[in-house]
Scaffold this motif. Structure first.
Motif, PDB file in Angstrom:
ATOM      1  N   PRO A 119      -1.771   9.278 -16.303  1.00  0.00           N
ATOM      2  CA  PRO A 119      -0.816   8.401 -15.625  1.00  0.00           C
ATOM      3  C   PRO A 119      -0.210   9.032 -14.385  1.00  0.00           C
ATOM      4  N   PRO A 120       0.000   8.247 -13.329  1.00  0.00           N
ATOM      5  CA  PRO A 120       0.686   8.754 -12.129  1.00  0.00           C
ATOM      6  C   PRO A 120       2.187   8.844 -12.387  1.00  0.00           C
ATOM      7  N   LYS A 121       2.884   9.434 -11.433  1.00  0.00           N
ATOM      8  CA  LYS A 121       4.334   9.521 -11.547  1.00  0.00           C
ATOM      9  C   LYS A 121       4.958   8.132 -11.419  1.00  0.00           C
ATOM     10  N   THR A 122       5.958   7.878 -12.221  1.00  0.00           N
ATOM     11  CA  THR A 122       6.625   6.575 -12.182  1.00  0.00           C
ATOM     12  C   THR A 122       7.228   6.314 -10.815  1.00  0.00           C
ATOM     13  N   ALA A 123       7.720   7.360 -10.161  1.00  0.00           N
ATOM     14  CA  ALA A 123       8.323   7.177  -8.838  1.00  0.00           C
ATOM     15  C   ALA A 123       7.295   6.681  -7.838  1.00  0.00           C
ATOM     16  N   ALA A 124       6.045   7.149  -7.944  1.00  0.00           N
ATOM     17  CA  ALA A 124       5.006   6.699  -7.017  1.00  0.00           C
ATOM     18  C   ALA A 124       4.660   5.235  -7.253  1.00  0.00           C
ATOM     19  N   VAL A 125       4.619   4.812  -8.518  1.00  0.00           N
ATOM     20  CA  VAL A 125       4.350   3.409  -8.824  1.00  0.00           C
ATOM     21  C   VAL A 125       5.492   2.535  -8.324  1.00  0.00           C
ATOM     22  N   THR A 126       6.721   2.991  -8.509  1.00  0.00           N
ATOM     23  CA  THR A 126       7.882   2.237  -8.035  1.00  0.00           C
ATOM     24  C   THR A 126       7.844   2.073  -6.520  1.00  0.00           C
ATOM     25  N   ALA A 127       7.513   3.154  -5.797  1.00  0.00           N
ATOM     26  CA  ALA A 127       7.443   3.073  -4.340  1.00  0.00           C
ATOM     27  C   ALA A 127       6.368   2.075  -3.907  1.00  0.00           C
ATOM     28  N   ALA A 128       5.226   2.071  -4.596  1.00  0.00           N
ATOM     29  CA  ALA A 128       4.170   1.111  -4.268  1.00  0.00           C
ATOM     30  C   ALA A 128       4.634  -0.315  -4.517  1.00  0.00           C
ATOM     31  N   LEU A 129       5.352  -0.523  -5.616  1.00  0.00           N
ATOM     32  CA  LEU A 129       5.865  -1.866  -5.911  1.00  0.00           C
ATOM     33  C   LEU A 129       6.870  -2.329  -4.856  1.00  0.00           C
ATOM     34  N   GLU A 130       7.718  -1.439  -4.388  1.00  0.00           N
ATOM     35  CA  GLU A 130       8.694  -1.801  -3.368  1.00  0.00           C
ATOM     36  C   GLU A 130       8.005  -2.268  -2.093  1.00  0.00           C
ATOM     37  N   ARG A 131       6.908  -1.584  -1.716  1.00  0.00           N
ATOM     38  CA  ARG A 131       6.181  -2.006  -0.522  1.00  0.00           C
ATOM     39  C   ARG A 131       5.494  -3.351  -0.744  1.00  0.00           C
ATOM     40  N   LEU A 132       4.938  -3.556  -1.933  1.00  0.00           N
ATOM     41  CA  LEU A 132       4.282  -4.836  -2.223  1.00  0.00           C
ATOM     42  C   LEU A 132       5.286  -5.983  -2.224  1.00  0.00           C
ATOM     43  N   VAL A 133       6.487  -5.718  -2.706  1.00  0.00           N
ATOM     44  CA  VAL A 133       7.546  -6.737  -2.633  1.00  0.00           C
ATOM     45  C   VAL A 133       7.881  -7.011  -1.182  1.00  0.00           C
ATOM     46  N   GLY A 134       7.992  -5.945  -0.360  1.00  0.00           N
ATOM     47  CA  GLY A 134       8.268  -6.128   1.061  1.00  0.00           C
ATOM     48  C   GLY A 134       7.162  -6.872   1.779  1.00  0.00           C
ATOM     49  N   LEU A 135       5.920  -6.725   1.322  1.00  0.00           N
ATOM     50  CA  LEU A 135       4.788  -7.439   1.921  1.00  0.00           C
ATOM     51  C   LEU A 135       4.695  -8.888   1.447  1.00  0.00           C
ATOM     52  N   GLY A 136       5.501  -9.261   0.482  1.00  0.00           N
ATOM     53  CA  GLY A 136       5.427 -10.617  -0.059  1.00  0.00           C
ATOM     54  C   GLY A 136       4.281 -10.805  -1.029  1.00  0.00           C
ATOM     55  N   ALA A 137       3.698  -9.708  -1.530  1.00  0.00           N
ATOM     56  CA  ALA A 137       2.570  -9.803  -2.448  1.00  0.00           C
ATOM     57  C   ALA A 137       3.001  -9.876  -3.900  1.00  0.00           C
ATOM     58  N   VAL A 138       4.183  -9.356  -4.202  1.00  0.00           N
ATOM     59  CA  VAL A 138       4.677  -9.307  -5.582  1.00  0.00           C
ATOM     60  C   VAL A 138       6.101  -9.843  -5.600  1.00  0.00           C
ATOM     61  N   ALA A 139       6.413 -10.608  -6.625  1.00  0.00           N
ATOM     62  CA  ALA A 139       7.759 -11.125  -6.812  1.00  0.00           C
ATOM     63  C   ALA A 139       8.228 -10.767  -8.215  1.00  0.00           C
ATOM     64  N   VAL A 140       9.539 -10.747  -8.391  1.00  0.00           N
ATOM     65  CA  VAL A 140      10.127 -10.436  -9.692  1.00  0.00           C
ATOM     66  C   VAL A 140      10.809 -11.695 -10.201  1.00  0.00           C
ATOM     67  N   THR A 141      10.363 -12.179 -11.350  1.00  0.00           N
ATOM     68  CA  THR A 141      10.910 -13.395 -11.943  1.00  0.00           C
ATOM     69  C   THR A 141      11.305 -13.104 -13.379  1.00  0.00           C
ATOM     70  N   ALA A 142      12.572 -13.306 -13.690  1.00  0.00           N
ATOM     71  CA  ALA A 142      13.089 -13.099 -15.047  1.00  0.00           C
ATOM     72  C   ALA A 142      12.725 -11.700 -15.561  1.00  0.00           C
ATOM     73  N   GLY A 143      12.834 -10.712 -14.691  1.00  0.00           N
ATOM     74  CA  GLY A 143      12.595  -9.341 -15.097  1.00  0.00           C
ATOM     75  C   GLY A 143      11.138  -8.971 -15.241  1.00  0.00           C
ATOM     76  N   SER A 144      10.214  -9.869 -14.902  1.00  0.00           N
ATOM     77  CA  SER A 144       8.785  -9.594 -15.004  1.00  0.00           C
ATOM     78  C   SER A 144       8.163  -9.645 -13.621  1.00  0.00           C
ATOM     79  N   LEU A 145       7.116  -8.867 -13.425  1.00  0.00           N
ATOM     80  CA  LEU A 145       6.441  -8.800 -12.137  1.00  0.00           C
ATOM     81  C   LEU A 145       5.292  -9.801 -12.092  1.00  0.00           C
ATOM     82  N   ALA A 146       5.155 -10.478 -10.967  1.00  0.00           N
ATOM     83  CA  ALA A 146       4.080 -11.468 -10.820  1.00  0.00           C
ATOM     84  C   ALA A 146       3.526 -11.383  -9.411  1.00  0.00           C
ATOM     85  N   VAL A 147       2.224 -11.618  -9.291  1.00  0.00           N
ATOM     86  CA  VAL A 147       1.567 -11.647  -7.989  1.00  0.00           C
ATOM     87  C   VAL A 147       1.789 -13.020  -7.370  1.00  0.00           C
ATOM     88  N   THR A 148       2.247 -13.049  -6.124  1.00  0.00           N
ATOM     89  CA  THR A 148       2.490 -14.298  -5.417  1.00  0.00           C
ATOM     90  C   THR A 148       1.172 -14.865  -4.893  1.00  0.00           C
TER      91      THR A 148
END
Length: 868
Positions: free
Chosen positions: A567-596
């Motif tokens: 497994p990679p570091k959790t911080a690296a996965v979190t940073a990748a998720l933050e960029r994907l959210v900024g790109l509009g590729a991932v959204a957070v709905t009711a505490g769950s992650l979903a691809v837009t």
């Protein structure tokens, strides 16, 4: 399905053939086979043929970390079977595929197989999946290992095949999936332990319907990753490898039954020689060593030199030619044939390095000069056709364009056996005359011509280059890591001892050889034992997007709940998720992650997320043409302008002629658009155009193919019903369509880049810093603009560029300089960039000026710190 025809057996004598019954028996008893073996034992080429002979109805995928290996090994296997490539044996790589409905052995890159798994998580079309070179620990390889494990477990848990549709209309069960992992230097214990262990729990319970997520998307993404990563415990005792061990059969409902087998015996011995002292310049030392080997060592015996990248290799080829002409006798210099080999070369150019030279007596090599495929044909004394077909030499190919004895089928023209193109007899004669002149100029004859192949690590594994007996290893390779903000860092770093062993093994594939290491034995001892997994250092955004799109991360779609090999570091996965959210590729709905819907479209484009988001934004802003050209050239991953000291002045003048005042992306678009116009009907021709402008014809030809395929994918996506909502979400301009129509095309392109390059932006800092500082990361990093950029300090001092010379959408009207500059109307204050290169200092490569407000509009709270 078709069964193998009578095969040709250049693989006879390979060590793996003697182990065939044991290997096949072990795989019959187990779900997974971990197959280790010395370099050159025949794992990549012979095992698929053994499996097909035992299971005539099998359909198998063989993954390779690199496209060169996938295409070359597929061509070799097809040749050994005496069949055309694209029949029973085919390949599929990014932007290129040669398969058919009859294909049963499909070589593919890891990345392509991952994209296939997005639509088919159980890989239902295959009976066998063979994962090659797993020791390299490439990012896509590690993730594919996990995806294949999951597919094998799911298929084992399904009911037995019934031969018909299921009760709910589901497709029939494809049956169990057999998995083989192959490598010469893999950590066998890690792989056995991983596959025989049950996957971790899926994660937290699914959230209730009324669960709300009030914090910002980035904060919720971070909170959703609070689960501790699974830990792989190491066993103290390591069994000695040897014959197949008893199959490890885990309890029902846990992992998979795993067997392992070791193929002993390298074909030929290799002598390893070290440098007495460290070399100051490894490129210069490599060229010098190649000349020394050529002078000291008798022929036959070609030379394989490992360097780091395309620019370096092109420079080495030119340097060797120059030194050979100056230091060697004329006949001896002509017998030395330097050739490049790297991933971005088109298949025909790769084939020139992979092709064996023809025999010195009776045979002849004649390039038929097809402008479409660049193929060559070698006619043997007995009249048997041997031809490249754009990849490797294929013995006994049935599509030969010439009859027995090499007589032309038509007195005036020659037909290209690969693409059907017609070439005049005069053109073919000119190629033949040139080849004859070179052969006649060598005092030792054509059989004494020695190839010197300068290659990246694409030749390190799987690919067999006929005739190589000497390897020169610089001991370094390009390593790609990422900053916390997601900016790619490309640097030259030492290889591992395992990689050094793989490189040395290239010298012993067909005869006893010698490996010359341009580093000391003490430096070798300091190298890491094995390559570091890319999951520990690379940008995880593409991987996380693929995993979320496959929905293989538990009920909350939590990427840290995925069953990684390590497994990679959790911080690296979190940073990748933050960029994907900024790109509009991932959204957070009711505490769950979903691809837009935007993320789904991005996952379908075979380019980096930054390029995919910029391309999709260009559809919304009606400016796709220049974005396609720029992204295609960046994806082609080769030098755009000619390299080397002799071409430097002409290349600099050409760069200035095409330079766009806003930066490199529109400059690249102008270059490719002008190339397309020159190569089209009524143009001056691609060759003369590239020569006149000091451009790299290989890169531009590859980019043209990439552009056409990306354009087709974009057109398909933009016609789909759901795209209306995606396009509306993509545009953030308050004025809507009228505001877009009134905007300068160059500004639209720059807005698209601002939308895509989230995490790859920098702002100019004056005062004592006087450099660009990366935005969005926890620790600021200063960098200068790369000297090759039209926005470099030297280019701006010369006055920068003017109106692009290439025309096209980006050159239809001269764009104004960005308003957001350094206050002097020259250096842009805010830029986005494609790559961060670290040598003696940090450089931003492929840079374009943007305005800081655009970053905030598109990147959301990711760029709050740059709000003016």
């Amino acid at each position: 399905m078709s069964t193998p025809s009578s095969p040709i057996h250049p693989g006879q004598g390979l060590p793996i053939l003697a182990h065939g019954p044991s290997i096949l028996g072990a795989l019959d008893r187990a779900d997974v086979l971990v197959l280790s073996g010395e370099t050159g034992s025949g794992k990549s080429t012979q095992l698929p043929q053994l499996l097909l002979a035992r299971h005539p109805d099998a359909v198998m995928a063989i993954s390779q970390p690199r496209r060169v290996a996938a295409t070359a090994v597929a061509a070799r296997v097809a040749a050994e079977r005496g069949e055309p490539l694209g029949g029973v044996v085919g390949y599929a790589v990014r932007f290129d595929e040669r398969c058919s409905p009859a294909t049963q052995v499909r070589y593919a890159t890891d990345g392509l197989m991952l994209r296939e798994a997005v639509g088919d998580p159980t890989l239902s079309r295959y009976t066998h999946v063979l994962l090659d070179e797993v020791h390299e620990r490439a990012l896509a390889t590690d993730v594919l290992v996990a995806v294949v494990k999951r597919a094998a477990i799911l298929r084992r848990q399904l009911p037995e095949p019934t031969g018909g549709e299921g009760a709910a209309g589901a497709p029939p069960n494809p049956g169990p999936l057999k998995v083989v992992l192959m490598s010469a230097t893999a950590d066998v214990e890690l792989l056995v332990r991983y596959f025989s262990t049950a996957p971790p729990p899926a994660g937290r319970d699914a959230p209730t319907a009324d669960a709300a997520a009030s914090p910002s998307p980035s904060a919720v993404a971070s909170e959703a990753l609070g689960v501790a990563s699974p830990v792989v415990k190491k066993k103290k005792k390591r069994p000695r490898p040897g014959s197949p061990l008893p199959v490890a059969a885990p309890p029902p409902g846990s992992g998979l039954a795993v067997a392992r087998h070791h193929v002993r015996g390298r074909q030929y011995p290799v002598t390893v020689l070290y440098a007495a002292d460290p070399v100051a310049d490894y490129l210069d030392a490599a060229v010098t060593a190649a000349l020394q080997v050529h002078v000291d060592q008798p022929v036959p015996g070609d030379i394989l030199v490992f360097l780091t990248g395309a620019d370096e290799i092109d420079a080495a080829v030119e340097l060797l030619r120059a030194r050979a002409g100056r230091l060697l006798e004329r006949s001896d210099a002509r017998s030395l044939l330097p050739l490049p080999l790297y991933a971005s070369l088109p298949p025909a150019a790769q084939a020139r390095a992979l092709l064996p030279l023809p025999p010195g007596k009776g045979g002849r090599r004649s390039a038929h000069g097809c402008r479409l495929c660049g193929g060559t044909e070698v006619v043997a004394p007995d009249g048997g056709g041997r031809q490249t077909m754009g990849d490797l030499v294929h013995d006994g190919a049935v599509r030969a364009s010439r009859s027995g004895g090499g007589a032309a089928a038509d007195a005036d023209t020659t037909t290209c056996s690969e693409c059907g193109g017609r070439v005049t007899a005069a053109s073919a004669a000119a190629f033949a005359a040139a080849a004859a002149t070179v052969s006649a100029g060598s005092s030792r004859g054509s059989s004494a011509v020695r190839k010197v192949i300068f290659s990246t690590n694409v030749a390190e594994t799987s690919v067999t280059i006929s005739g190589v007996r000497y390897v020169i290893d610089a001991g370094v390779a390009k390593s790609r890591t990422t900053t916390p903000s997601g900016a790619d860092i490309l640097r030259v770093a030492p290889i591992s001892r395992a990689a050094a062993a793989q490189r040395a093994g290239r010298a012993g594939r067909q005869a006893a050889g010698v490996a010359y290491r341009l580093y000391s034995e003490a430096a070798w001892a300091r190298m890491a034992p094995r390559p570091v997994a890319e999951l520990a250092s690379a940008d995880l955004a593409p991987t996380v997007l693929s995993l979320l799109a496959m929905r293989v991360c538990g009920p909350r779609n939590d990427p840290t709940a995925f069953d990684y090999l390590q497994p990679p570091k959790t911080a690296a996965v979190t940073a990748a998720l933050e960029r994907l959210v900024g790109l509009g590729a991932v959204a957070v709905t009711a505490g769950s992650l979903a691809v837009t819907p935007m993320g789904t479209a991005m996952a379908r484009l075979p380019v980096r997320p930054a390029h995919a988001r910029a391309l999709l934004e260009s559809v919304a802003l009606d400016v796709t043409a220049p974005l396609l050209s720029a992204v295609a050239l960046l994806a082609a991953d080769g030098a755009v302008w000619a390299a080397g000291a002799a071409a430097r002045a002409a290349a600099d003048a050409s760069r200035r002629a095409f330079a766009h005042p806003t930066g490199d992306h529109l400059t690249l678009a102008a270059v490719l658009d002008a190339y397309a116009a020159a190569a089209g009907e009524g143009g001056e021709g691609a060759g003369p155009f590239c020569k006149r402008h000091a451009l790299n014809a290989r890169t531009l030809a590859a980019a043209t193919s990439v552009r056409a395929q990306l354009a087709g994918l974009l057109d398909t996506i933009s016609r789909e019903p759901h795209w209306v909502g995606v396009a509306a979400a993509g545009g953030v301009l308050p004025g809507g369509a009228p505001a877009v129509a009134a905007m300068d095309p160059a500004e639209r392109v720059r807005r698209c880049l601002a939308a895509g390059y989230v995490g790859a932006a920098a702002s100019w800092r004056g005062g004592a810093v006087r450099a660009y500082v990366l935005l969005g990361g926890a620790k600021p990093m200063a960098a200068a603009v790369h000297p090759s950029s039209v926005l470099s300090a030297a280019a701006l001092a010369r006055g920068g560029g003017g109106t692009p010379a290439g025309g096209g959408a980006s050159g239809a009207a001269a764009a104004r300089r960005p308003a957001d500059d350094d206050g002097r109307g020259r250096r842009p204050r805010t830029v986005v960039f494609d790559e961060l290169v670290i040598t003696s200092k940090a450089y931003l490569r492929s840079v374009t000026a943007v305005e800081s407000g655009w970053l905030v509009e598109h990147g959301g709270d990711y760029y709050r710190s740059v709000q003016a």
